[in-house]
Design an enzyme around this catalytic site. Structure first.
Site, PDB file in Angstrom:
ATOM      1  N   GLY A   1      33.832  40.976  43.722  1.00  0.00           N
ATOM      2  CA  GLY A   1      35.125  41.460  43.246  1.00  0.00           C
ATOM      3  C   GLY A   1      35.088  41.829  41.764  1.00  0.00           C
TER       4      GLY A   1
ATOM      5  N   GLU B   1      33.879  45.198  41.670  1.00  0.00           N
ATOM      6  CA  GLU B   1      34.887  46.105  42.231  1.00  0.00           C
ATOM      7  C   GLU B   1      35.942  46.437  41.178  1.00  0.00           C
ATOM      8  OE1 GLU B   1      35.253  43.502  45.707  1.00  0.00           O
ATOM      9  OE2 GLU B   1      34.805  45.242  46.961  1.00  0.00           O
TER      10      GLU B   1
ATOM     11  N   ALA C   1      35.653  37.312  43.632  1.00  0.00           N
ATOM     12  CA  ALA C   1      36.853  36.655  44.167  1.00  0.00           C
ATOM     13  C   ALA C   1      36.644  35.152  44.079  1.00  0.00           C
ATOM     14  CB  ALA C   1      37.044  37.070  45.619  1.00  0.00           C
TER      15      ALA C   1
ATOM     16  N   GLU D   1      28.436  39.556  48.541  1.00  0.00           N
ATOM     17  CA  GLU D   1      29.336  39.152  49.630  1.00  0.00           C
ATOM     18  C   GLU D   1      28.579  38.797  50.903  1.00  0.00           C
ATOM     19  OE1 GLU D   1      29.910  41.615  47.535  1.00  0.00           O
ATOM     20  OE2 GLU D   1      32.035  41.710  47.008  1.00  0.00           O
TER      21      GLU D   1
END
Ligand code: 3H9
Length: 705
Positions: free
Chosen positions: A106, A109, A62, A129
């Site tokens: 992310g 993911e 992200a 994270e």
């Protein structure tokens, strides 16, 4: 310009994410990936889809700037990847993720929603994270255990450490390693190999690895508590992974969302995001623009084969720099090479690299007693004993042997760079590179700018720090630079607290509970009581009064870990054990000094130690020896064991509120006098409602907002 490009190669649609520098999932990227997948699905000529990253990496996660805004409470900030992931996973055509560089957070993911993952041999995969104080927030805690099992998923999410391609293949995180061209290999995989593996399988529907073993989760929590002291993200990650095993996928995702929201609202998250950007900001120095020419460093020479010299030699060899390691004494070189060999052997045993790599690195370090080869060195680092006359003599000798374009660096931790540079005919090429021990491990390098240090040399030092895998922070040439200048009054205050009634282990215990990696008395024992003694001989007059117990310790020959006794005793050489003899000695010196003793509460111990750091840092900042408050945070987090989840001393003070800090400092000032005089900058910012983060060192105090 598009953030995502769609093209076709025969029957394969290629979706390329192009959002430099690291293909973060900034606003627009998830939407464009989704649109590309939908277009590919609709195209009847397309049989399969390959998703790949342009530039140096697959998706690195992200966009942390979006997370920063979300953590600051901005509603709607931060990506919501749910619909994208579902779209990828439900795609009727095979989706192959082609991964290189670092697939993180992310990025992983997104990759896990694909039907297959292939990767270059040097790719790395991680769920970092936790380093930002959150948990994977785009269904990663639900898909990861489905692919690799809960134990391995916990390991990745709690450690935050990336794994390499061969480990990822073994765990089932990726399906194939592509040796040649990644895109070609991925396309071939999509059209030839994927169909052979049977019908498309959605990760969220897999369950064969979801084994509910409570011991795995307990062990995960135990590791989280031990390795991520005082923080919650790692524990919450374990909870979320447990939910993957105990709940259906959708409910597990809901649980993950609740936990990630809670984490995003935490001080821990805000501080860690600050620490992330502070590290990157440190590499940007206002008067050393990005296009400043830097010198290539292929060959280095190091003067002094003690602990520092050997550590720096290893740091260079690890980064492909050939090293000449010089000492006057052959025995010192033999000892250094033996310790370097031992260190590399231990890394091989731990599986960090192969014996072949270790042999190459050892071969890159050439021990010698003379100056031969120094004339070819691009960089010379002096790491001799901390003595001005010696350093000046060495720089005078170096000036005669080094080539004209060589960078001349000193690893001094306290001495005046300009005085050292003054003996050379080229002070503009002299710089301080203050490494921290063990130099092959510790990430911080204080880059000390002398009055005449050239921009090219500064730029080269910053590039070198990055190449060595370290964080370089530029500081000015004041006594002790930033880090040690702050540490001396901090150490002194801790000794005052001990004189007033707390034992060293009580002080260290309070600091440990606050989150410091080590208590300050234990640090003193590690560094050596004799080393502190020499520094006090040089600078003690600037820090008067100083409690006398430490000099008693020195007279007693209790020099710290190296003699098995210091503030503590050491039976195994490393673990501090309380020593009643020292505690009695401190009580006696206190009595002799007329100090009345009392029991000091933990919060006072912490305030006095940490606010001493903050007060001195405020002076450093105001005097212009650090460019920004965040640089001081980076120095303390990466070099002095300050807890990253508190952001660093300046962030910690800003978060507490400078008015509160100033009031407490003023209270200590009234109680203890001169040593607690509030720094003018702290006073001014407290009175104006400002923050250290908002202080602009390039402006005068009257121009501040
Ligand atoms: C996440 O994904 C949450 C999810 O679960 C989903 C939530 C819904 N965003 O380090 P470098 C910038 S959390 C924004 O010097 P390197 C960096 O600031 C995220 N910017 O390069 C710098 O900018 P500048 C999980 C980012 O080669 C530039 O890129 N991911 C991001 O030494 C170069 O960075 C992570 O935690 C980002 N995600 O190392 C990954 N990443 O030039 C964090 C980098 O203006 N990143 N930038 O100063 C890293 O670990 C390293 O940057 C990386 C490259 C290994 C990628």
């Amino acid at each position: 310009m598009a953030l995502v490009n769609l093209s076709t190669r025969g029957s394969v649609a290629v979706v390329t994410i192009d959002n430099p520098p690291v293909n973060a999932l900034s606003a627009g990227v998830p939407e464009e990936i989704q649109a590309a997948i939908e277009a590919a699905e609709k195209d009847p000529s397309v049989q399969a889809v390959v998703l790949i990253g342009a530039g140096r990496t697959f998706i690195a996660g992200a966009d942390i700037k979006d997370l920063e805004r979300a953590a600051a409470g901005e509603s709607g900030a931060g990506p919501d990847l749910h619909s994208l992931l579902q779209r990828i996973e439900d795609c009727s055509k095979t989706v192959v993720m082609a991964m290189h560089g670092t697939a993180l957070g992310g990025g992983m993911e997104v990759a896990m929603a694909g039907h297959f993952r292939v990767a270059r041999p040097d790719a790395q995969f991680g769920m970092p994270e936790v380093n930002l104080g959150i948990i994977p927030g785009a269904e990663g805690t639900q898909r990861l255990p489905r692919l690799i099992g809960p134990a391995a998923a916990i390991d990745m999410c709690v450690s935050g450490r990336p794994i390499k391609a061969d480990a990822a293949l073994m765990l089932g995180l990726i399906d194939k390693i592509i040796e040649g061209d990644l895109l070609e290999g991925a396309i071939q995989f999509a059209v030839e190999l994927a169909p052979e593996r049977g019908p498309i399988r959605k990760t969220r529907e897999r369950s064969e690895k979801l084994v509910a073993d409570s011991k795995v989760f307990e062990a995960g929590r135990e590791t989280a508590r031990k390795t991520r002291r005082n923080t919650f993200a790692a524990l919450d990650a374990v909870d979320a992974i447990e939910a993957a095993v105990t709940l259906p996928f959708d409910q597990g995702c809901r649980r993950e969302r609740e936990l990630v929201r809670k984490r995003l609202e935490s001080d821990e998250c805000r501080a860690l995001i600050h620490a992330f950007f502070a590290e990157r900001a440190a590499a940007k120095v206002a008067d050393v623009p990005k296009d400043t020419p830097v010198l290539p460093i292929a060959k280095a020479a190091i003067l002094g084969a003690g602990t520092m010299g050997s550590g720096i030699a290893m740091a260079c060899a690890n980064s492909g720099i050939a090293v000449r390691l010089k000492d006057v004494e052959q025995w010192a070189l033999d000892r250094a090479m033996a310790s370097i060999r031992k260190n590399y052997e231990s890394s091989v045993q731990k599986g960090r690299f192969t014996a072949e790599v270790a042999a190459q690195r050892i071969a890159a370090i050439h021990p010698q007693t003379g100056y031969e080869g120094f004339e070819d060195a691009d960089l010379i680092i002096e790491a001799a004993f901390e003595n001005m006359e010696l350093k000046k003599r060495l720089f005078w000798e170096l000036d005669a042997v080094a080539k004209a374009v060589c960078v001349l660096a000193t690893n001094t931790s306290t001495l005046d760079i300009d005085e050292i540079a003054s003996v050379t005919k080229r002070p503009e090429r002299v710089i301080g590179l203050h490494f921290f021990s063990p130099a092959n491990v510790m990430r911080l390098v204080e880059i000390v700018r002398g009055a005449k240090t050239g921009k090219e040399i500064l730029g080269t030092a910053l590039a070198l720090a990055k190449r060595l895998g370290k964080v370089g922070v530029v500081v000015g040439n004041c006594r002790g630079f930033a880090g040690n200048r702050m540490m001396l009054p901090y150490m002194r205050e801790a000794q005052f607290i001990a004189e007033e009634g707390s034992t060293p282990s009580e002080v260290d215990g309070a600091l440990w509970d606050f989150g410091m990696a080590m208590g300050i008395f234990a640090v003193d024992d590690m560094g050596g009581i004799d080393v502190g003694h020499r520094v006090r001989e040089e600078y003690g007059h600037l820090l008067q009064p100083w409690p006398s117990a430490v000099e008693k310790l020195y007279e007693m020959g209790r020099l710290g870990q190296k003699t098995g006794k210091g503030w503590y005793k050491y039976e195994d050489g490393r673990t501090p054990i309380r020593d009643p003899e020292v505690e009695a000695m401190i009580a006696q010196t206190a009595q002799a000094a007329g100090v009345s003793r009392r029991s000091i509460p933990k919060n006072e111990i912490v305030d006095r130690c940490i606010y001493t750091l903050v007060n001195e840092a405020a002076r450093i900042l105001e005097e212009g020896y650090a460019d920004r408050a965040a640089d001081i945070d980076v120095i303390y987090v990466t070099g002095y064991g300050f807890p990253a989840y508190r952001g660093g001393p300046m962030w910690y003070a800003d978060s507490a509120g400078l008015k509160k800090v100033y009031d407490r400092v003023s209270e200590f000032h009234r109680r203890y006098g001169e040593r607690w005089e509030p720094a003018p900058l702290l006073k001014r910012l407290a009175e104006s409602g400002g923050t250290f983060a908002g202080f602009d060192a390039s402006k005068t105090i009257d121009q501040q907002p």
